[in-house]
Design an enzyme around this catalytic site. Structure first.
Site, mmCIF file in Angstrom:
data_model
loop_
_atom_site.group_PDB
_atom_site.id
_atom_site.type_symbol
_atom_site.label_atom_id
_atom_site.label_comp_id
_atom_site.label_asym_id
_atom_site.label_seq_id
_atom_site.Cartn_x
_atom_site.Cartn_y
_atom_site.Cartn_z
ATOM 1 N N LYS A 16 0.824 -1.218 0.000
ATOM 2 C CA LYS A 16 0.000 0.000 0.000
ATOM 3 C C LYS A 16 0.856 1.265 0.000
ATOM 4 O O LYS A 16 0.590 2.205 -0.731
ATOM 5 C CB LYS A 16 -0.862 0.096 1.271
ATOM 6 C CG LYS A 16 -1.751 -1.072 1.559
ATOM 7 C CD LYS A 16 -2.511 -0.822 2.861
ATOM 8 C CE LYS A 16 -1.619 -0.879 4.093
ATOM 9 N NZ LYS A 16 -1.506 -2.169 4.734
ATOM 10 N N ARG A 91 -9.278 1.343 9.171
ATOM 11 C CA ARG A 91 -8.928 -0.043 9.473
ATOM 12 C C ARG A 91 -10.044 -0.756 10.217
ATOM 13 O O ARG A 91 -9.916 -1.947 10.492
ATOM 14 C CB ARG A 91 -7.694 -0.058 10.360
ATOM 15 C CG ARG A 91 -6.405 -0.456 9.678
ATOM 16 C CD ARG A 91 -5.347 -0.462 10.761
ATOM 17 N NE ARG A 91 -4.129 -1.106 10.428
ATOM 18 C CZ ARG A 91 -3.111 -0.549 9.794
ATOM 19 N NH1 ARG A 91 -3.223 0.659 9.304
ATOM 20 N NH2 ARG A 91 -1.992 -1.220 9.631
ATOM 21 N N ARG A 130 11.782 -6.965 4.715
ATOM 22 C CA ARG A 130 11.695 -5.531 4.452
ATOM 23 C C ARG A 130 12.964 -4.817 4.911
ATOM 24 O O ARG A 130 13.477 -5.109 5.986
ATOM 25 C CB ARG A 130 10.500 -4.970 5.255
ATOM 26 C CG ARG A 130 9.751 -4.003 4.509
ATOM 27 C CD ARG A 130 8.341 -3.685 4.707
ATOM 28 N NE ARG A 130 7.667 -3.647 5.967
ATOM 29 C CZ ARG A 130 6.344 -3.434 6.034
ATOM 30 N NH1 ARG A 130 5.637 -3.290 4.949
ATOM 31 N NH2 ARG A 130 5.733 -3.396 7.179
ATOM 32 N N ARG A 134 11.640 -1.928 10.521
ATOM 33 C CA ARG A 134 10.701 -1.341 11.483
ATOM 34 C C ARG A 134 10.633 -2.187 12.745
ATOM 35 O O ARG A 134 10.670 -3.402 12.686
ATOM 36 C CB ARG A 134 9.309 -1.275 10.840
ATOM 37 C CG ARG A 134 9.038 0.059 10.190
ATOM 38 C CD ARG A 134 7.802 0.022 9.347
ATOM 39 N NE ARG A 134 6.644 -0.569 10.014
ATOM 40 C CZ ARG A 134 5.460 -0.682 9.429
ATOM 41 N NH1 ARG A 134 5.286 -0.260 8.208
ATOM 42 N NH2 ARG A 134 4.452 -1.227 10.064
ATOM 43 N N ARG A 145 -0.590 -8.639 13.486
ATOM 44 C CA ARG A 145 -1.146 -7.635 12.563
ATOM 45 C C ARG A 145 -2.014 -8.297 11.491
ATOM 46 O O ARG A 145 -3.045 -7.751 11.088
ATOM 47 C CB ARG A 145 -0.019 -6.824 11.927
ATOM 48 C CG ARG A 145 0.443 -5.682 12.851
ATOM 49 C CD ARG A 145 1.893 -5.280 12.644
ATOM 50 N NE ARG A 145 2.227 -4.848 11.323
ATOM 51 C CZ ARG A 145 3.473 -4.919 10.815
ATOM 52 N NH1 ARG A 145 4.468 -5.414 11.532
ATOM 53 N NH2 ARG A 145 3.704 -4.492 9.605
HETATM 54 P P1 ADP Z 1 1.172 -2.160 8.208
HETATM 55 O O1 ADP Z 1 -0.045 -2.011 7.353
HETATM 56 O O2 ADP Z 1 2.397 -2.520 7.439
HETATM 57 O O3 ADP Z 1 0.977 -3.051 9.385
HETATM 58 P P2 ADP Z 1 1.008 0.702 9.070
HETATM 59 O O4 ADP Z 1 2.189 1.577 8.880
HETATM 60 O O5 ADP Z 1 -0.218 1.008 8.294
HETATM 61 O O6 ADP Z 1 1.550 -0.769 8.847
HETATM 62 O O7 ADP Z 1 0.598 0.704 10.634
HETATM 63 C C1 ADP Z 1 1.528 0.413 11.644
HETATM 64 C C2 ADP Z 1 0.824 0.387 12.998
HETATM 65 O O8 ADP Z 1 0.247 1.688 13.281
HETATM 66 C C3 ADP Z 1 -0.337 -0.591 13.119
HETATM 67 O O9 ADP Z 1 0.101 -1.896 13.443
HETATM 68 C C4 ADP Z 1 -1.169 0.072 14.238
HETATM 69 O O10 ADP Z 1 -0.578 -0.163 15.507
HETATM 70 C C5 ADP Z 1 -1.023 1.552 13.949
HETATM 71 N N1 ADP Z 1 -2.089 2.081 13.045
HETATM 72 C C6 ADP Z 1 -1.875 2.614 11.794
HETATM 73 N N2 ADP Z 1 -3.047 2.991 11.229
HETATM 74 C C7 ADP Z 1 -4.025 2.701 12.137
HETATM 75 C C8 ADP Z 1 -5.445 2.834 12.141
HETATM 76 N N3 ADP Z 1 -6.116 3.345 11.091
HETATM 77 N N4 ADP Z 1 -6.124 2.425 13.249
HETATM 78 C C9 ADP Z 1 -5.482 1.924 14.306
HETATM 79 N N5 ADP Z 1 -4.148 1.745 14.366
HETATM 80 C C10 ADP Z 1 -3.406 2.125 13.309
#
Ligand code: ADP
Length: 187
Positions: A16, A91, A130, A134, A145
């Protein structure tokens, strides 16, 4: 001009972020990544950052209230008025409803939704290799996740139902970008 109000979604590791970057460059609208915003908050040591640090490290979801507020403020800024590419938000069903409402309240166009689909074994392989390293990219957190994606993010997709454009996220980056642009009618 019509607004490009896009949600780019899919499981962790689906690509994404990369595709959001490519599309925003081309369309001249900002990428809005809640993951990046939250990681920046943690890195800056702000109060918000201190509140969410442990949640990010465990791979759990930050509360709807916090992320909805972040997105609301971001989408109200001048550079997001002709559109945005949301990456990592919404999400949950609750986040999706809040997004729809805030766009409608501002008299803006509804979102379009693209979901990148990648099989689970491939996701784990990608995330574990990756390059950014991270702190939430370890196998236990990745599995958490992915489980959360199935549990909370699938219902978000159900909220948008038939409107979701599902595209394979397993071909090359260029091919994926081309298929998204074709689906959205972006030249
Ligand atoms: P990925 O999709 O690779 O897991 P993201 O960078 O989108 O990673 O998100 C990393 C973390 O940030 C998530 O595991 C969560 O803890 C938090 N997070 C990000 N976006 C949201 C969201 N919309 N709602 C709740 N938590 C979020």
């Amino acid at each position: 001009m019509r607004e490009l109000n896009l949600i780019l979604t899919g499981p962790p590791g689906a690509g994404k972020g990369t595709q959001a970057q490519r599309l925003t460059k081309r369309a001249g609208v900002p990428q809005v990544s809640t993951g990046d915003m939250l990681r920046e908050a943690v890195a800056s040591g702000s109060e918000l950052g201190r509140r969410v640090k442990g949640i990010l490290e465990a791979g759990d979801l930050v509360s709807d209230e916090i992320v909805i507020e972040l997105v609301k403020e971001r989408l109200a800024r001048p550079d997001a008025q002709s559109g945005f590419v949301l990456d990592g938000f919404p999400r949950t069903g609750e986040q999706a409803r809040a997004l729809d409402e805030l766009l409608a309240a501002a008299g803006r166009e509804p979102v379009r939704v693209v979901c990148l689909e990648v099989p689970e074994e491939e996701l784990i392989r990608r995330i574990m290799s990756r390059a950014e390293g991270r702190s939430d990219d370890n196998e236990e957190t990745v599995r958490n996740r992915l489980q959360i994606y199935q549990r909370d993010t699938r219902p978000m997709l159900e909220h948008y139902g038939e409107a979701v454009v599902r595209l394979p996220g397993t071909c090359t980056m260029d091919e994926i970008e081309a298929s998204i642009r074709t689906a959205l009618g972006i030249s």
